[in-house]
Design a protein around this motif. Structure first.
Motif, PDB file in Angstrom:
ATOM      1  N   TYR A 213     -19.147-122.505  57.708  1.00 38.26           N
ATOM      2  CA  TYR A 213     -20.100-121.872  58.618  1.00 38.26           C
ATOM      3  C   TYR A 213     -21.530-122.333  58.324  1.00 38.26           C
ATOM      4  N   GLU A 214     -21.872-122.404  57.057  1.00 40.15           N
ATOM      5  CA  GLU A 214     -23.227-122.825  56.676  1.00 40.15           C
ATOM      6  C   GLU A 214     -23.545-124.217  57.204  1.00 40.15           C
ATOM      7  N   GLN A 215     -22.580-125.122  57.106  1.00 44.70           N
ATOM      8  CA  GLN A 215     -22.794-126.483  57.605  1.00 44.70           C
ATOM      9  C   GLN A 215     -22.941-126.491  59.127  1.00 44.70           C
ATOM     10  N   LEU A 216     -22.122-125.671  59.807  1.00 40.78           N
ATOM     11  CA  LEU A 216     -22.159-125.648  61.268  1.00 40.78           C
ATOM     12  C   LEU A 216     -23.399-124.938  61.803  1.00 40.78           C
ATOM     13  N   ALA A 217     -23.975-124.050  61.008  1.00 37.80           N
ATOM     14  CA  ALA A 217     -25.176-123.332  61.447  1.00 37.80           C
ATOM     15  C   ALA A 217     -26.372-124.260  61.615  1.00 37.80           C
ATOM     16  N   ARG A 225     -26.825-121.184  70.560  1.00 37.58           N
ATOM     17  CA  ARG A 225     -25.994-119.974  70.507  1.00 37.58           C
ATOM     18  C   ARG A 225     -24.852-120.140  69.509  1.00 37.58           C
ATOM     19  N   ASP A 226     -24.183-121.275  69.549  1.00 35.65           N
ATOM     20  CA  ASP A 226     -23.089-121.504  68.611  1.00 35.65           C
ATOM     21  C   ASP A 226     -23.590-121.568  67.174  1.00 35.65           C
ATOM     22  N   ARG A 227     -24.780-122.143  66.972  1.00 38.21           N
ATOM     23  CA  ARG A 227     -25.327-122.191  65.611  1.00 38.21           C
ATOM     24  C   ARG A 227     -25.681-120.790  65.121  1.00 38.21           C
ATOM     25  N   ALA A 228     -26.184-119.952  66.024  1.00 39.79           N
ATOM     26  CA  ALA A 228     -26.468-118.571  65.639  1.00 39.79           C
ATOM     27  C   ALA A 228     -25.181-117.825  65.306  1.00 39.79           C
ATOM     28  N   ARG A 229     -24.115-118.095  66.062  1.00 39.20           N
ATOM     29  CA  ARG A 229     -22.824-117.479  65.747  1.00 39.20           C
ATOM     30  C   ARG A 229     -22.325-117.925  64.375  1.00 39.20           C
ATOM     31  N   ALA A 230     -22.481-119.212  64.080  1.00 37.93           N
ATOM     32  CA  ALA A 230     -22.061-119.708  62.773  1.00 37.93           C
ATOM     33  C   ALA A 230     -22.819-118.996  61.661  1.00 37.93           C
ATOM     34  N   MET A 231     -24.125-118.787  61.876  1.00 37.78           N
ATOM     35  CA  MET A 231     -24.924-118.079  60.872  1.00 37.78           C
ATOM     36  C   MET A 231     -24.420-116.643  60.701  1.00 37.78           C
ATOM     37  N   LEU A 232     -24.112-115.979  61.833  1.00 41.25           N
ATOM     38  CA  LEU A 232     -23.591-114.616  61.764  1.00 41.25           C
ATOM     39  C   LEU A 232     -22.292-114.578  60.969  1.00 41.25           C
TER      40      LEU A 232
END
Length: 366
Positions: A213-217, A225-232
């Motif tokens: 998730y950290e890498q995808l954020a 939006r997808d990067r924010a979801r990854a961070m969540l």
């Protein structure tokens, strides 16, 4: 949902077609001149809207429903195909144009069915197409539809709780990722990397999921939006692993991103997850505040989200001896709905939470 990093005339035309609007109707929809739309469609990839108009297009796409997003991506896939003579031939046994149209329509219906957790109907729709054509008979549009169908099959299996192993979400997502890699659509590949990180988390590999998730954020292949979801989801994995305080800080940053992006549904879900992080750290006051916000602002009628909300609320209520009975009732309510819609992963989560309910014999003086 689809996102666009940089709009050109190609993407703008795909959105107009996906919305099924005329040039004039699309101009009125965006609030721009008809000649501007005509210029985009004439010059296509060699022109780009101004930054303020890019933002208008972002908003128009974000506010479109799932069916529009699917048509938009299909038109973009067609636009990015190699020129005639370079792309894969379709054999006599392969699909015809009308079959592609029917396939696209069924995918739109499958998206709606999955959002409603109508798994049997979604499975029926996907099953009409997934075994229908050998991949070697498909041109790039057909392969795109095959990849989307396979990814949706992954969503279905994930929501049913079949996370890893044969006939699992992991298997379907991996197959869809391979096809999108072959087609050269990096955003779709990254979105499937995000889906694969979700099933990694669901299977219990929390540290690995958090790293992914950290890498995808911060992955530029993904939209904001997808990067924010990854961070969540970094925060979700951390909280499940017991690191509640740090998880809450990460989730709060994601929540602010959703607010900036005007994504109310994601913002509501973020408060639900933030509530559980606060519960884990022992801050029940903040936990109740966040779960109340999530309940009052959620705009989805999805049975899955209703189960998640009631499960989270019940879990928080169980943490206070004065509200244990209310917590048990909330969990029972969530379990009934999860059973009705065959949400086995949620049922397992509820049963796990139930094992933490204090027994009467554990009360002082007994």
């Amino acid at each position: 949902m689809a996102t666009v990093h940089h709009w050109t005339g190609v993407e703008a035309r795909a959105l107009r077609l996906a919305l099924r609007m005329s040039v004039r109707g699309f101009a009125d929809h965006l609030g721009v001149a008809v000649r501007t739309i005509s210029k985009w469609e004439r010059l296509l990839a060699s022109t780009a809207p101004r930054p303020d108009t890019q933002a208008i297009l972002d908003t128009a796409l974000a506010r479109s429903d799932a069916a529009v997003h699917l048509r938009f991506e299909t038109f973009l896939s067609e636009a990015s195909r190699p020129t005639e003579g370079q792309h894969r031939r379709v054999t006599a046994a392969g699909p015809r144009a009308w079959e592609y149209e029917s396939w696209s329509d069924d995918l739109e219906r499958a998206v709606v069915a999955l959002n409603q957790q109508n798994f049997a109907f979604a499975d029926h729709l996907l099953g009409r197409w997934l075994p229908r054509f050998p991949s070697k008979e498909l041109d790039d549009k057909g392969l795109y539809l095959l990849a989307r169908s396979t990814a949706l099959l992954g969503d279905l299996r994930r929501d049913q709780g079949a996370v890893i192993g044969p006939l699992s979400a992991h298997q379907a997502y991996t197959g869809a990722r391979s096809i999108f890699t072959q087609l050269g659509i990096p955003r779709r590949v990254a979105q499937l990397d995000l889906s694969l990180a979700v099933v990694t988390e669901m299977s219990g590999s929390l540290e690995t999921a958090a790293r992914n998730y950290e890498q995808l954020a911060i992955d530029d292949r993904l939209g904001l939006r997808d990067r924010a979801r990854a961070m969540l989801w970094v925060g979700t994995a951390l909280s499940k692993d017991g690191n509640h305080d740090y998880a809450a800080r990460v989730m709060l940053a994601a929540t602010r991103n959703f607010e900036d992006l005007t994504e109310p549904e994601d913002w509501s879900v973020a408060h639900q997850k933030l509530a559980l992080a606060h519960r884990g750290s022992g801050n029940l006051t903040h936990a109740l505040q966040c779960i109340t916000i999530a309940q009052n602002t959620g705009i989805t009628e999805s049975p899955m989200q209703c189960v998640r909300l009631n499960t989270a609320y019940g879990h928080i209520l169980l943490s206070d001896p004065a509200t244990v009975d209310d917590g048990v009732r909330k969990l029972d309510q969530a379990a009934r709905l999860a059973a009705e819609y065959s949400l086995s992963h949620q049922l397992r989560s509820i049963e796990s939470i139930r094992t933490t309910i204090p027994r009467a014999s554990d009360s002082p003086g007994r």
